[in-house]
Design a protein around this motif. Structure first.
Motif: not given
Length: 255
Positions: A47-58
Motif C-alpha cells: 500500500g505504501v508503494l502504490n500510494n507513492r507511485i500513484s501520487e507521483f503519476i497523478f
C-alpha cells in the motif's frame, strides 16, 4: 481524535470522510487481490508503494492539465482527494497483447497491437467485471455518449504520457486500467481521472528482459511482487538507494 467515518472499502483501498466538504481520504491497504478477490493475500508494504507511485503519476498528470481527483499526499498510506461520482466502468488501454485479450482473441502474449485498444468493463465484482460495448454503456445509462468521448480522450492522453514516462526509465507499458468520475463544481460537471495508477493497475515489463514489474507476479505465483514495485519506484526516482550510513541495504522512499 474522533474516529473517521468510513465511506467505502474496496479490495485495495478504503475511503474516509475528508476534512472539508467535497473531499475524501483515500487509504491504500496492503491487500493483494486477483480474479475479483478469489485470490487474496496481505503483502506488507504494498500500500505504501502504490500510494507513492500513484501520487507521483497523478501529480504529473495534474501538472499537464489532465484533471484528476488527487489533491495531495497526507502520509505514507493516504491521499486527500476530491469527492466525485464514480462512473461504473473500468477503462482498459492496451498497447501490447497480454492477459485476457490474448486468451479471448488467441493473440500471442507480447504481440505489439497495431494501435492502442480501449476496452470497457462494467464495474461489478459479482459479475466478474464483464466486457461491455458502448451500446451497453449508453443503453443501461452508465455513461452518456459525451461522457464516453470524454473518457476515451482522457485515456488516450494518459496513455501517451505514461508510455513516454515509463519508456524513459526502461519500462514497457503493456496496458493499464483507469476509473473515471463525475466531478461537480456548482452547475458544472466534468469527467476526471479517479482511483489510482500503480503497478496494481498497469502491466509493466522491463524493455530489455520482459521481466514483469506488476501485479502479474502475484496473479501468476511468480513471487517478488514488492521487489518489482520497488524497482518501478526506484526507476521513477521515488526511491533512493540507502547510503552506507543508513541501516539496512534496500532502497528507501523519498519523502
Amino acid at each position: 481524535m474522533n474516529r473517521r467515518r468510513r465511506i467505502y472499502e474496496g479490495k485495495a483501498k478504503i475511503l474516509y470522510e475528508g476534512p472539508e466538504p467535497g473531499t475524501l481520504i483515500q487509504h491504500f491497504k496492503d491487500d493483494a487481490t486477483a480474479f475479483n478477490n478469489k485470490k487474496h493475500e496481505v503483502i506488507d508494504g504494498k500500500g505504501v508503494l502504490n500510494n507513492r507511485i500513484s501520487e507521483f503519476i497523478f501529480t504529473a498528470l495534474n501538472d499537464l492539465g489532465i484533471q484528476t481527483h488527487f489533491i495531495k499526499r497526507i502520509n505514507m498510506r493516504e491521499q486527500l482527494i476530491k469527492e466525485c461520482e464514480i462512473i461504473p466502468l473500468e477503462v482498459i488501454v492496451r498497447n501490447v497483447a497480454a492477459g485476457s485479450i490474448s486468451k479471448r482473441l488467441g493473440v500471442e502474449e507480447g504481440t505489439q497491437l497495431p494501435r492502442s485498444v480501449i476496452e470497457f468493463c462494467y464495474k461489478n465484482d459479482s459479475l466478474d467485471d464483464p466486457l461491455v460495448s458502448e451500446e451497453h454503456i449508453t443503453a443501461f445509462g452508465w455513461a452518456s455518449p459525451q461522457e464516453i468521448d470524454d473518457i476515451m480522450a482522457l485515456a488516450i492522453r494518459i496513455n501517451d504520457f505514461l508510455s513516454g514516462m515509463f519508456r524513459a526509465v526502461g519500462i514497457r507499458l503493456v496496458d493499464f486500467k483507469i476509473e473515471c468520475g463525475r466531478y461537480f463544481e456548482g452547475d458544472t460537471m466534468r469527467v476526471i481521472l479517479a482511483d489510482e495508477i500503480s503497478p496494481d493497475s498497469c502491466r509493466l515489463w522491463d524493455i530489455e528482459s520482459n521481466d514483469k514489474l506488476d501485479k502479474d507476479r502475484f496473479r501468476r505465483e511468480m513471487g517478488g511482487l514488492i521487489e518489482a514495485y520497488q524497482d518501478v519506484a526506484k526507476r521513477l526516482g521515488i526511491m533512493i538507494e540507502n547510503t552506507p550510513e543508513r541501516k539496512g541495504s534496500g532502497p528507501v522512499l523519498v519523502k
